[in-house]
Write a protein that holds these residues in place. Sequence first.
Motif, PDB file in Angstrom:
ATOM      1  N   ARG A   6       9.998   2.394   7.547  1.00 37.62           N
ATOM      2  CA  ARG A   6       9.805   1.197   7.799  1.00 37.62           C
ATOM      3  C   ARG A   6       8.226   0.465   7.489  1.00 37.62           C
ATOM      4  O   ARG A   6       8.352  -0.694   6.921  1.00 37.62           O
ATOM      5  CB  ARG A   6       9.808   1.136   9.467  1.00 37.62           C
ATOM      6  N   TYR A   7       7.307   1.061   7.429  1.00 41.39           N
ATOM      7  CA  TYR A   7       6.069   0.864   7.237  1.00 41.39           C
ATOM      8  C   TYR A   7       6.023   0.375   5.592  1.00 41.39           C
ATOM      9  O   TYR A   7       5.639  -0.971   5.313  1.00 41.39           O
ATOM     10  CB  TYR A   7       5.177   1.914   7.247  1.00 41.39           C
ATOM     11  N   ILE A   8       6.681   0.854   4.737  1.00 44.75           N
ATOM     12  CA  ILE A   8       6.649   0.468   3.399  1.00 44.75           C
ATOM     13  C   ILE A   8       7.612  -0.603   2.901  1.00 44.75           C
ATOM     14  O   ILE A   8       7.539  -1.640   2.510  1.00 44.75           O
ATOM     15  CB  ILE A   8       6.991   1.510   2.577  1.00 44.75           C
ATOM     16  N   TYR A   9       8.992  -0.572   3.485  1.00 47.44           N
ATOM     17  CA  TYR A   9       9.774  -1.297   3.071  1.00 47.44           C
ATOM     18  C   TYR A   9      10.127  -2.600   3.991  1.00 47.44           C
ATOM     19  O   TYR A   9      10.747  -3.617   3.777  1.00 47.44           O
ATOM     20  CB  TYR A   9      11.442  -0.603   3.025  1.00 47.44           C
ATOM     21  N   ARG A  10       9.522  -2.629   5.244  1.00 44.13           N
ATOM     22  CA  ARG A  10       9.904  -3.655   6.183  1.00 44.13           C
ATOM     23  C   ARG A  10       8.437  -4.219   6.341  1.00 44.13           C
ATOM     24  O   ARG A  10       8.250  -5.578   6.331  1.00 44.13           O
ATOM     25  CB  ARG A  10      10.397  -3.085   7.518  1.00 44.13           C
ATOM     26  N   THR A  11       7.555  -3.474   6.847  1.00 38.35           N
ATOM     27  CA  THR A  11       6.057  -4.130   6.961  1.00 38.35           C
ATOM     28  C   THR A  11       5.577  -4.557   5.882  1.00 38.35           C
ATOM     29  O   THR A  11       4.826  -5.720   5.639  1.00 38.35           O
ATOM     30  CB  THR A  11       5.134  -3.059   7.681  1.00 38.35           C
ATOM     31  N   LYS A  12       5.732  -3.902   4.518  1.00 32.22           N
ATOM     32  CA  LYS A  12       5.260  -4.123   3.374  1.00 32.22           C
ATOM     33  C   LYS A  12       3.813  -4.353   3.341  1.00 32.22           C
ATOM     34  O   LYS A  12       3.225  -5.770   3.281  1.00 32.22           O
ATOM     35  CB  LYS A  12       6.089  -5.548   2.738  1.00 32.22           C
ATOM     36  N   PRO A  13       3.075  -3.259   3.669  1.00 31.04           N
ATOM     37  CA  PRO A  13       1.625  -3.334   3.616  1.00 31.04           C
ATOM     38  C   PRO A  13       1.055  -3.909   2.416  1.00 31.04           C
ATOM     39  O   PRO A  13       1.655  -3.660   1.187  1.00 31.04           O
ATOM     40  CB  PRO A  13       1.066  -2.069   4.035  1.00 31.04           C
ATOM     41  N   GLU A  14      -0.072  -4.551   2.339  1.00 30.59           N
ATOM     42  CA  GLU A  14      -0.717  -5.460   1.204  1.00 30.59           C
ATOM     43  C   GLU A  14      -1.241  -4.226   0.525  1.00 30.59           C
ATOM     44  O   GLU A  14      -1.732  -2.969   0.980  1.00 30.59           O
ATOM     45  CB  GLU A  14      -1.945  -6.526   1.716  1.00 30.59           C
ATOM     46  N   LYS A  15      -1.768  -4.392  -0.642  1.00 34.29           N
ATOM     47  CA  LYS A  15      -2.054  -3.249  -1.704  1.00 34.29           C
ATOM     48  C   LYS A  15      -3.657  -2.857  -1.181  1.00 34.29           C
ATOM     49  O   LYS A  15      -3.830  -1.875  -1.283  1.00 34.29           O
ATOM     50  CB  LYS A  15      -2.245  -3.811  -2.993  1.00 34.29           C
ATOM     51  N   LYS A  16      -4.149  -3.781  -0.705  1.00 36.32           N
ATOM     52  CA  LYS A  16      -5.607  -3.371  -0.233  1.00 36.32           C
ATOM     53  C   LYS A  16      -5.429  -2.354   1.228  1.00 36.32           C
ATOM     54  O   LYS A  16      -6.352  -1.352   1.040  1.00 36.32           O
ATOM     55  CB  LYS A  16      -6.570  -4.326   0.176  1.00 36.32           C
ATOM     56  N   GLU A  17      -4.631  -2.494   1.637  1.00 41.10           N
ATOM     57  CA  GLU A  17      -4.288  -1.687   2.852  1.00 41.10           C
ATOM     58  C   GLU A  17      -3.799  -0.219   2.588  1.00 41.10           C
ATOM     59  O   GLU A  17      -4.314   0.916   2.928  1.00 41.10           O
ATOM     60  CB  GLU A  17      -3.113  -2.177   3.881  1.00 41.10           C
ATOM     61  N   ILE A  18      -3.079  -0.215   1.397  1.00 38.78           N
ATOM     62  CA  ILE A  18      -2.712   1.001   1.007  1.00 38.78           C
ATOM     63  C   ILE A  18      -3.831   1.659   0.131  1.00 38.78           C
ATOM     64  O   ILE A  18      -3.933   3.073   0.266  1.00 38.78           O
ATOM     65  CB  ILE A  18      -1.501   0.880  -0.271  1.00 38.78           C
ATOM     66  N   ALA A  19      -4.659   0.836  -0.241  1.00 40.73           N
ATOM     67  CA  ALA A  19      -5.734   1.332  -0.995  1.00 40.73           C
ATOM     68  C   ALA A  19      -6.747   2.097   0.109  1.00 40.73           C
ATOM     69  O   ALA A  19      -7.395   2.910  -0.510  1.00 40.73           O
ATOM     70  CB  ALA A  19      -6.661   0.369  -1.911  1.00 40.73           C
ATOM     71  N   ARG A  20      -6.820   1.644   1.167  1.00 41.24           N
ATOM     72  CA  ARG A  20      -7.655   2.410   2.214  1.00 41.24           C
ATOM     73  C   ARG A  20      -7.287   3.764   2.490  1.00 41.24           C
ATOM     74  O   ARG A  20      -8.005   4.330   2.827  1.00 41.24           O
ATOM     75  CB  ARG A  20      -7.595   1.458   3.525  1.00 41.24           C
ATOM     76  N   LEU A  21      -6.068   4.101   2.217  1.00 44.36           N
ATOM     77  CA  LEU A  21      -5.704   5.422   2.401  1.00 44.36           C
ATOM     78  C   LEU A  21      -6.597   6.394   1.420  1.00 44.36           C
ATOM     79  O   LEU A  21      -6.420   7.702   1.868  1.00 44.36           O
ATOM     80  CB  LEU A  21      -4.262   5.613   2.230  1.00 44.36           C
ATOM     81  N   ALA A  22      -6.978   6.086   0.435  1.00 35.29           N
ATOM     82  CA  ALA A  22      -7.645   6.711  -0.746  1.00 35.29           C
ATOM     83  C   ALA A  22      -8.794   7.580  -0.061  1.00 35.29           C
ATOM     84  O   ALA A  22      -9.199   8.578  -0.279  1.00 35.29           O
ATOM     85  CB  ALA A  22      -8.146   6.000  -1.734  1.00 35.29           C
ATOM     86  N   ARG A  23      -9.264   7.182   1.044  1.00 30.70           N
ATOM     87  CA  ARG A  23     -10.550   7.657   1.663  1.00 30.70           C
ATOM     88  C   ARG A  23     -10.146   9.072   2.438  1.00 30.70           C
ATOM     89  O   ARG A  23     -10.680  10.051   2.422  1.00 30.70           O
ATOM     90  CB  ARG A  23     -11.169   6.861   2.891  1.00 30.70           C
ATOM     91  N   HIS A  24      -8.719   8.821   2.908  1.00 33.73           N
ATOM     92  CA  HIS A  24      -8.283  10.374   3.492  1.00 33.73           C
ATOM     93  C   HIS A  24      -7.855  11.240   2.583  1.00 33.73           C
ATOM     94  O   HIS A  24      -8.001  12.544   2.772  1.00 33.73           O
ATOM     95  CB  HIS A  24      -7.011  10.029   4.197  1.00 33.73           C
ATOM     96  N   VAL A  25      -7.545  10.951   1.273  1.00 34.34           N
ATOM     97  CA  VAL A  25      -7.535  11.711   0.243  1.00 34.34           C
ATOM     98  C   VAL A  25      -8.732  12.533  -0.298  1.00 34.34           C
ATOM     99  O   VAL A  25      -8.697  13.598  -0.677  1.00 34.34           O
ATOM    100  CB  VAL A  25      -6.807  11.096  -1.055  1.00 34.34           C
ATOM    101  N   MET A  26      -9.878  11.763  -0.313  1.00 32.11           N
ATOM    102  CA  MET A  26     -11.169  12.210  -0.567  1.00 32.11           C
ATOM    103  C   MET A  26     -11.643  13.112   0.564  1.00 32.11           C
ATOM    104  O   MET A  26     -12.231  14.169   0.172  1.00 32.11           O
ATOM    105  CB  MET A  26     -12.248  11.111  -0.764  1.00 32.11           C
ATOM    106  N   GLU A  27     -11.314  12.860   1.819  1.00 32.03           N
ATOM    107  CA  GLU A  27     -11.825  13.570   2.836  1.00 32.03           C
ATOM    108  C   GLU A  27     -11.016  14.967   3.002  1.00 32.03           C
ATOM    109  O   GLU A  27     -11.513  16.115   3.062  1.00 32.03           O
ATOM    110  CB  GLU A  27     -11.650  13.089   4.121  1.00 32.03           C
TER     111      GLU A  27
ATOM    112  N   ALA B 165      -9.542  16.393   0.090  1.00 39.89           N
ATOM    113  CA  ALA B 165     -10.207  17.119  -1.028  1.00 39.89           C
ATOM    114  C   ALA B 165     -11.423  17.841  -0.824  1.00 39.89           C
ATOM    115  O   ALA B 165     -11.580  18.954  -1.196  1.00 39.89           O
ATOM    116  CB  ALA B 165     -10.210  16.095  -2.093  1.00 39.89           C
ATOM    117  N   ASP B 166     -12.340  17.213  -0.031  1.00 42.51           N
ATOM    118  CA  ASP B 166     -13.758  17.887   0.263  1.00 42.51           C
ATOM    119  C   ASP B 166     -13.403  18.927   1.309  1.00 42.51           C
ATOM    120  O   ASP B 166     -14.067  19.938   1.325  1.00 42.51           O
ATOM    121  CB  ASP B 166     -14.429  16.739   0.930  1.00 42.51           C
TER     122      ASP B 166
END
Length: 322
Positions: A212-233, A235-236
């Motif tokens: 639902r989040y991806i196909y109905r809410t359709k978050p803006e690309k900057k919102e998806i980009a914010r998830l990158a920090r969790h990837v960095m954390e 990885a650490d």
Amino acid sequence: MAYVIGIDGGGTKTSCLFKHVNAFSSHGETENSESMMVIGEATNPYVVGFTEMKKRLQGLIAHGMASYSVKPDDIRAVSCGLAGVGRTEDEQEVETLFQQIFSELNFSENSAFSIHSDSYIALRGALPPEVNEGILVISGTGSSAIGTDSAGDVFRSGGWGHILGDEGSGHQIGMHALKSIVKAYDARGEDTLLSHAILDYLDFAHPKELIRYIYRTKPEKKEIARLARHVMEAADQGDDVARDILYEAADELTLHVESLHKKCPAFHDRTPVMTTGSIFTHSKDLTNKFKRNIESKQLGIYESAYRSPAYGAALLARENVN
């Protein structure tokens, strides 16, 4: 006092730098080169619209003038780099709006104005004084690369947006993180710390809520980009899935540099390669992998960017002052 203004108008924020016309030196500056800076809201016209862009830019310039006691007659030139502006008709519309800003702020009719892409002002800001060749790789919400040779010719790679491109960007890293969660749930991929971290961040109880989040809410690309920090954390913390996502992004960004070498035979193994953007700033895993790639493939010499994109815009404004 005579000043120029350099503006970096992005899709997340806008930086407006005031510089004295005599503050630029071929040997660099000794004082804080970006001390007279004000920050405002996003001004990408394709995000906020041209009318709102004009309102925000005018307000930010006026705020900077008031903050630093700069008078309208003091402004000799303004140069602006805007995300999303590339077509001639867009540049003409922006120029018309700036003419209105100049008039409403009582700038001299002799004040010069120029508009450039956000990537070009970033490149000019990144190049050290007296260096006229180099490559800049950008990775933030989106990604691209731009380079210039000693003849002043400009070469580009990427900048196709998050549907057609933006490989190695925060948006792509965020999307790969979401895909890794559903793969782990399906037992098609490895378990990863990202599952708990991102679902908890989004306040989701189950991976199926991502549909639902991806196909109905359709978050803006900057919102998806914010998830990158969790990837960095993650990885650490030693998460292999997160690390591999960052390594893949570094490889994609390296491809940008390789493409510029193909477009410009003048680039060589000593060409300065610089980086900018939040992903490079905050991910040591990605940055270190990118550096290793540049060295092993003999694509140039990795260097830190000299100054900010706003400085690059101010430098371009200075070049328009007689």
